[in-house]
Design a protein around this motif. Sequence first.
Motif, PDB file in Angstrom:
ATOM      1  N   GLY A  86       0.831  -1.199   0.000  1.00 49.23           N
ATOM      2  CA  GLY A  86       0.000   0.000   0.000  1.00 49.23           C
ATOM      3  C   GLY A  86       0.865   1.247   0.000  1.00 49.23           C
ATOM      4  O   GLY A  86       2.052   1.197  -0.335  1.00 49.23           O
ATOM      5  N   GLY A  87       0.292   2.366   0.406  1.00 48.49           N
ATOM      6  CA  GLY A  87       1.013   3.639   0.400  1.00 48.49           C
ATOM      7  C   GLY A  87       2.285   3.608   1.222  1.00 48.49           C
ATOM      8  O   GLY A  87       3.295   4.206   0.839  1.00 48.49           O
ATOM      9  N   THR A  88       2.275   2.892   2.344  1.00 45.64           N
ATOM     10  CA  THR A  88       3.459   2.838   3.201  1.00 45.64           C
ATOM     11  C   THR A  88       4.648   2.238   2.459  1.00 45.64           C
ATOM     12  O   THR A  88       5.741   2.821   2.440  1.00 45.64           O
ATOM     13  N   ALA A  89       4.456   1.079   1.836  1.00 44.63           N
ATOM     14  CA  ALA A  89       5.561   0.396   1.141  1.00 44.63           C
ATOM     15  C   ALA A  89       6.085   1.262   0.001  1.00 44.63           C
ATOM     16  O   ALA A  89       7.305   1.373  -0.201  1.00 44.63           O
ATOM     17  N   ILE A  90       5.180   1.877  -0.732  1.00 47.91           N
ATOM     18  CA  ILE A  90       5.619   2.667  -1.886  1.00 47.91           C
ATOM     19  C   ILE A  90       6.338   3.938  -1.423  1.00 47.91           C
ATOM     20  O   ILE A  90       7.393   4.300  -1.953  1.00 47.91           O
ATOM     21  N   ASP A  91       5.809   4.600  -0.398  1.00 48.93           N
ATOM     22  CA  ASP A  91       6.497   5.783   0.134  1.00 48.93           C
ATOM     23  C   ASP A  91       7.868   5.399   0.704  1.00 48.93           C
ATOM     24  O   ASP A  91       8.841   6.129   0.535  1.00 48.93           O
TER      25      ASP A  91
END
Length: 372
Positions: A86-91
């Motif tokens: 999700g956003g965490t992994a990509i950020d």
Amino acid sequence: MNFLYDGAINEVAGIFMRGKFRKVLFVADEDAYRVCGADTALESVFEHCLVSRFVGFELNPKLIDIQRGIEVSREFSPDVIVALGGGTAIDLGKLIGSLSVQSADSPDIIRGSDTITQKGPPLIAIPTTAGTGSEETHFAVAYIGDKKFSIAHEFLLPDHSIVDPQLTHSLPARITAATGLDAFCQAIESIWAVGGTEESTDFASEAVEIAVANIVQAVVEPTPATRMAMCRASNLAGKAINISKTTAPHALSYYLTSRYGIPHGIAVALTLTPMLTYNADVCENDCADPRGAEHVQRRIETIVKLLGASNPREACERFSEIVSKIGCPRSLAEAGITTTDQLQNIVSSVNEQRMLNNPRKTTSASLIELLS
Ligand SMILES: [Zn+2]
């Protein structure tokens, strides 16, 4: 390059071949990776590479995880980074790749007292939620303690985004709802944002239209078609906020997430309808958009129409109905936030810079009143 179709995960092999990548840093949400079905395609690519796996990080990027990742990356010096989740992994993929090649201190860059000057290794972003749209943006979120920072630089934009709706088929309803609401709210905020342009409004309008038509079914009774639709909505919303940035509901949400653990998308949705009502009453005296109050009102009208309503009050009802149908709280009160003290803490946590992107100027007093 940007790929969005069922089976897009197979594009990774071609990207590796063309880039002659041999050393990959894989930043992955392990739980998502285990169930999303990307492993068959990715492991057959990784077989021919040296792979370092960065896993086991907390939700919402924390400084401690970022620093741990930077250490791994500096030691391993990958020629490509693959971020999946999700956003965490990509950020995290964006921050680890980029910050590991800067000479400045990471906490200084995160706090904004120093800047990014070098491009990190190429980044392939593979979202498994629909979603934050982070695969399409040049910013990343990071937390130092309770405090949330947004780091923006063109070098943070992923070089490739692989959006494969099939990877979202196994998402549980609660995550589909929370991440879908994030995309939905990002798109609505983008339309009224001071930073909005014709281009971002086109992306955002399409995202709202798709979300209105598909979010409930994607949560309650998902089909491959509704999963595909929400992936498109999320990706378009990402493209929209990459230009316009987000506004008040996002600025108000970060404290709700860090203090009360409310998932990001649900936290954003909690203040969307009060802000819609507030922004709809903009006049020349309190308009923050240099294009004027009439321009903002036309943008609000666009949102009202996209929600299938004829005025802002009806639009709020329509939005709340959707939130309720997907099993999420419709208001701060429904989320258990009721006291003036709690509201004051939320309002004083707000990043004023982000608030300037809201089309109608706010004060602490006006925010507390509208959230009460
Ligand atoms: Zn968001």
